[in-house]
Design an enzyme around this catalytic site. Structure first.
Site, PDB file in Angstrom:
ATOM      1  N   HIS A  55      57.100  55.428   9.374  1.00  0.00           N
ATOM      2  CA  HIS A  55      56.083  55.214  10.411  1.00  0.00           C
ATOM      3  C   HIS A  55      55.172  56.437  10.432  1.00  0.00           C
ATOM      4  O   HIS A  55      55.577  57.545  10.035  1.00  0.00           O
ATOM      5  CB  HIS A  55      56.738  55.042  11.776  1.00  0.00           C
ATOM      6  CG  HIS A  55      57.463  53.750  11.939  1.00  0.00           C
ATOM      7  ND1 HIS A  55      57.859  53.270  13.167  1.00  0.00           N
ATOM      8  CD2 HIS A  55      57.874  52.824  11.031  1.00  0.00           C
ATOM      9  CE1 HIS A  55      58.472  52.117  13.013  1.00  0.00           C
ATOM     10  NE2 HIS A  55      58.497  51.822  11.720  1.00  0.00           N
ATOM     11  N   GLU A  57      54.206  58.394  12.796  1.00  0.00           N
ATOM     12  CA  GLU A  57      54.745  59.530  13.550  1.00  0.00           C
ATOM     13  C   GLU A  57      55.794  60.281  12.735  1.00  0.00           C
ATOM     14  O   GLU A  57      55.806  61.513  12.692  1.00  0.00           O
ATOM     15  CB  GLU A  57      55.398  59.079  14.866  1.00  0.00           C
ATOM     16  CG  GLU A  57      54.499  58.333  15.802  1.00  0.00           C
ATOM     17  CD  GLU A  57      54.616  56.819  15.654  1.00  0.00           C
ATOM     18  OE1 GLU A  57      54.448  56.294  14.522  1.00  0.00           O
ATOM     19  OE2 GLU A  57      54.862  56.153  16.662  1.00  0.00           O
ATOM     20  N   CYS A  85      57.736  53.755  18.903  1.00  0.00           N
ATOM     21  CA  CYS A  85      58.929  52.905  18.958  1.00  0.00           C
ATOM     22  C   CYS A  85      60.147  53.785  19.265  1.00  0.00           C
ATOM     23  O   CYS A  85      60.044  55.010  19.293  1.00  0.00           O
ATOM     24  CB  CYS A  85      59.109  52.186  17.617  1.00  0.00           C
ATOM     25  SG  CYS A  85      59.648  53.271  16.270  1.00  0.00           S
ATOM     26  N   CYS A  88      60.784  56.544  16.556  1.00  0.00           N
ATOM     27  CA  CYS A  88      59.807  57.633  16.594  1.00  0.00           C
ATOM     28  C   CYS A  88      59.935  58.457  17.867  1.00  0.00           C
ATOM     29  O   CYS A  88      59.806  59.683  17.829  1.00  0.00           O
ATOM     30  CB  CYS A  88      58.402  57.066  16.435  1.00  0.00           C
ATOM     31  SG  CYS A  88      58.126  56.332  14.794  1.00  0.00           S
TER      32      CYS A  88
END
Length: 151
Positions: A55, A57, A85, A88
């Site tokens: 992801h 992040e 999420c 993260c």
């Protein structure tokens, strides 16, 4: 509605999200800033990297930690185009990010304002300051457009 100028790091995160979209990835971008300087910029890349944890992040946090030579990113800010999420948000806590600025809320998958609200839990090991809705309109439009094309 009053419209404030978009902070430069969020503009960079949105540009990274557009790069993700152009690469066929879900359009999310992230930027880590320390002392006013951009340390790392990344976009979602799970498909390209064959890595479900890639992801925006996670990639930005990993790069910032590598460049700063420390697993703790105390004093750093994270700008991300979508509410983080649970994975993260957990990484943000472990990295000790000071502040999180995000664009679009994520009622289905978010973990800051929605879902498990990890930063608000009694046992939370770190609680960064959080600010939502920064660049929300453009971030949400990127996501809507991306998914509309795939339906």
């Amino acid at each position: 509605m009053i419209r404030w100028p978009l902070p430069e790091p969020m503009a960079l995160a949105l540009a990274a999200a557009r790069d993700a979209r152009d690469a066929g990835e879900v359009p999310v971008g992230a930027v880590v800033v320390k002392d006013g300087a951009v340390v790392a910029t990344a976009h979602n890349a799970p498909r390209a990297l064959h890595d479900p944890t890639a992801h925006a992040e996670m990639l930005a946090i990993r790069e910032a930690a590598r460049l700063l030579g420390d697993e703790r990113l105390a004093g750093c800010d994270l700008y991300v185009t979508l509410e983080p999420c649970p994975m993260c948000a957990g990484a943000i806590q472990h990295a000790r990010i000071a502040r999180v600025y995000y664009g679009a809320a994520d009622p289905k998958g978010g973990a800051v304002e929605h879902g498990p609200r990890l930063f608000d839990r009694a046992g939370s090991l770190h609680r960064p300051e959080t600010y939502g809705g920064i660049g929300e309109e453009e971030a949400a439009a990127l996501l809507r457009g991306f998914f509309a094309e795939r339906r």
